[in-house]
Design a protein around this motif. Structure first.
Motif, short mmCIF file in Angstrom:
data_model
loop_
_atom_site.label_atom_id
_atom_site.label_comp_id
_atom_site.label_asym_id
_atom_site.label_seq_id
_atom_site.Cartn_x
_atom_site.Cartn_y
_atom_site.Cartn_z
N THR A 61 -37.58 -28.07 0.08
CA THR A 61 -37.93 -29.52 0.04
C THR A 61 -37.41 -30.19 -1.33
O THR A 61 -36.88 -30.81 -1.23
CB THR A 61 -39.38 -29.63 0.58
N ILE A 62 -38.11 -29.42 -2.17
CA ILE A 62 -38.16 -30.07 -3.60
C ILE A 62 -36.89 -29.76 -4.33
O ILE A 62 -36.20 -30.51 -5.13
CB ILE A 62 -39.41 -29.50 -4.30
N SER A 63 -36.32 -28.51 -4.31
CA SER A 63 -35.15 -28.05 -4.98
C SER A 63 -33.86 -28.84 -4.51
O SER A 63 -33.22 -29.24 -5.76
CB SER A 63 -34.77 -26.53 -4.55
N PRO A 64 -33.51 -29.40 -3.44
CA PRO A 64 -32.35 -30.29 -3.31
C PRO A 64 -32.70 -31.58 -3.99
O PRO A 64 -31.40 -32.19 -4.44
CB PRO A 64 -32.35 -30.41 -1.60
N VAL A 65 -33.96 -32.00 -4.16
CA VAL A 65 -34.12 -33.30 -4.77
C VAL A 65 -33.80 -33.04 -6.18
O VAL A 65 -33.18 -34.08 -6.93
CB VAL A 65 -35.52 -33.92 -4.63
N LEU A 66 -34.27 -32.06 -6.79
CA LEU A 66 -34.18 -31.50 -8.28
C LEU A 66 -32.77 -31.33 -8.46
O LEU A 66 -32.19 -31.66 -9.66
CB LEU A 66 -34.89 -30.32 -8.53
N LEU A 67 -32.03 -30.78 -7.63
CA LEU A 67 -30.47 -30.71 -7.75
C LEU A 67 -29.78 -32.12 -7.96
O LEU A 67 -28.89 -32.11 -8.76
CB LEU A 67 -29.80 -29.64 -6.67
N GLY A 68 -30.14 -33.05 -7.05
CA GLY A 68 -29.63 -34.35 -7.08
C GLY A 68 -29.82 -35.01 -8.27
O GLY A 68 -28.95 -35.70 -8.92
N LEU A 69 -31.21 -34.88 -8.95
CA LEU A 69 -31.31 -35.40 -10.10
C LEU A 69 -30.84 -34.56 -11.41
O LEU A 69 -30.66 -35.22 -12.43
CB LEU A 69 -32.96 -35.47 -10.35
N THR A 70 -30.57 -33.80 -11.48
CA THR A 70 -30.08 -32.68 -12.48
C THR A 70 -28.63 -32.43 -12.44
O THR A 70 -27.94 -31.76 -13.36
CB THR A 70 -30.69 -31.49 -12.59
N ALA A 71 -27.71 -33.00 -11.55
CA ALA A 71 -26.47 -32.86 -11.37
C ALA A 71 -25.65 -33.28 -12.69
O ALA A 71 -26.02 -34.56 -13.20
CB ALA A 71 -25.76 -33.65 -10.22
N PRO A 72 -25.01 -32.37 -13.03
CA PRO A 72 -24.22 -33.02 -14.37
C PRO A 72 -22.92 -33.58 -14.29
O PRO A 72 -22.10 -34.02 -15.14
CB PRO A 72 -23.88 -31.50 -15.11
N TYR A 73 -22.61 -34.22 -13.06
CA TYR A 73 -21.67 -35.13 -12.75
C TYR A 73 -22.12 -36.12 -11.61
O TYR A 73 -23.59 -36.15 -11.56
CB TYR A 73 -20.51 -34.49 -12.06
N THR A 74 -21.48 -37.16 -11.56
CA THR A 74 -21.86 -38.19 -10.35
C THR A 74 -21.73 -37.59 -9.14
O THR A 74 -20.85 -37.57 -8.72
CB THR A 74 -20.96 -39.49 -10.61
N VAL A 75 -22.77 -37.54 -8.60
CA VAL A 75 -22.97 -36.97 -7.13
C VAL A 75 -22.54 -38.16 -6.03
O VAL A 75 -23.06 -39.32 -5.93
CB VAL A 75 -24.48 -36.70 -6.64
N CYS A 76 -21.58 -37.90 -5.11
CA CYS A 76 -20.90 -38.81 -4.61
C CYS A 76 -21.75 -38.86 -3.07
O CYS A 76 -22.70 -37.98 -2.98
CB CYS A 76 -19.30 -38.35 -3.87
N PRO A 77 -21.65 -39.76 -2.23
CA PRO A 77 -22.58 -39.77 -1.07
C PRO A 77 -22.30 -38.62 -0.24
O PRO A 77 -23.33 -38.24 0.46
CB PRO A 77 -21.89 -40.88 -0.17
N PHE A 78 -21.29 -37.86 -0.08
CA PHE A 78 -21.39 -36.65 0.53
C PHE A 78 -22.24 -35.60 -0.05
O PHE A 78 -23.07 -34.98 0.79
CB PHE A 78 -19.87 -35.96 0.42
N GLY A 79 -22.26 -35.35 -1.53
CA GLY A 79 -23.12 -34.55 -1.86
C GLY A 79 -24.65 -34.91 -1.77
O GLY A 79 -25.48 -34.00 -1.52
N ILE A 80 -24.78 -36.40 -1.72
CA ILE A 80 -26.14 -36.48 -1.54
C ILE A 80 -26.63 -36.29 -0.30
O ILE A 80 -27.81 -35.93 -0.09
CB ILE A 80 -26.37 -38.31 -1.99
#
Length: 164
Positions: A61-80
């Motif tokens: 549950t938490i890891s995908p949220v952390l991945l979104g917050l730590t992404a070293p690039y702009t996450v597009c809607p698909f990635g989100i």
């Protein structure tokens, strides 16, 4: 925030977190659990899973949220969307399906104690087993959704890191 800490890029931390959660979930689901299921008695296997699953599902549950917050690039809607789907699958397992499975198992254990070890399965016990089978199947599907969406995100991650 990362720059203030002297960390000039989030990429290594992001990739490490991704590797950790994807590796842990796939290892547990496809290697550890099948081996434990074959080697342990049913009750011992259930006890092992009862200890592992809460932390496992919280991590899903938490890891995908952390991945979104730590992404070293702009996450597009698909990635989100992919990460959100993964997080929702983990949350569904933790907050809904895990308690449901646990309550069914408690009912089953209570009924088995009342019936005795050598008693023939009653209709109620058969129904509880079917109910548990449905709950477990839904949990397995949610787990696979989490793993599958993380795999999709891994592809997205490698393409995005090539652009950084």
């Amino acid at each position: 925030m990362f720059r203030r800490l002297g960390l000039h890029t989030r990429a290594p931390y992001h990739v490490f977190l991704y590797s950790l959660i994807f590796g842990a979930t796939t290892f547990h689901s496809f290697i550890l659990s099948p081996i434990a299921f074959k080697l342990l008695k049913r009750e011992d296997f259930g006890n092992l899973q009862n200890k592992i699953f809460p932390g496992y599902f919280i991590a899903q549950t938490i890891s995908p949220v952390l991945l979104g917050l730590t992404a070293p690039y702009t996450v597009c809607p698909f990635g989100i969307g992919v990460l959100a789907t993964s997080a929702v699958a983990g949350a569904l397992n933790y907050f809904v399906l895990l308690p449901w499975c646990h309550s069914i198992k408690e009912e089953r254990v209570k009924l088995q104690k009342e019936l005795g070890a050598d008693a023939e399965p009653t209709e109620e016990l058969v129904n509880l087993n079917k109910k548990f089978g449905r709950a477990h199947a839904l949990s397995s599907i949610a787990n696979m959704v989490s793993i599958f969406t993380l795999a999709i995100y891994g592809t997205y991650l490698t393409r995005s890191l090539n652009k950084v």
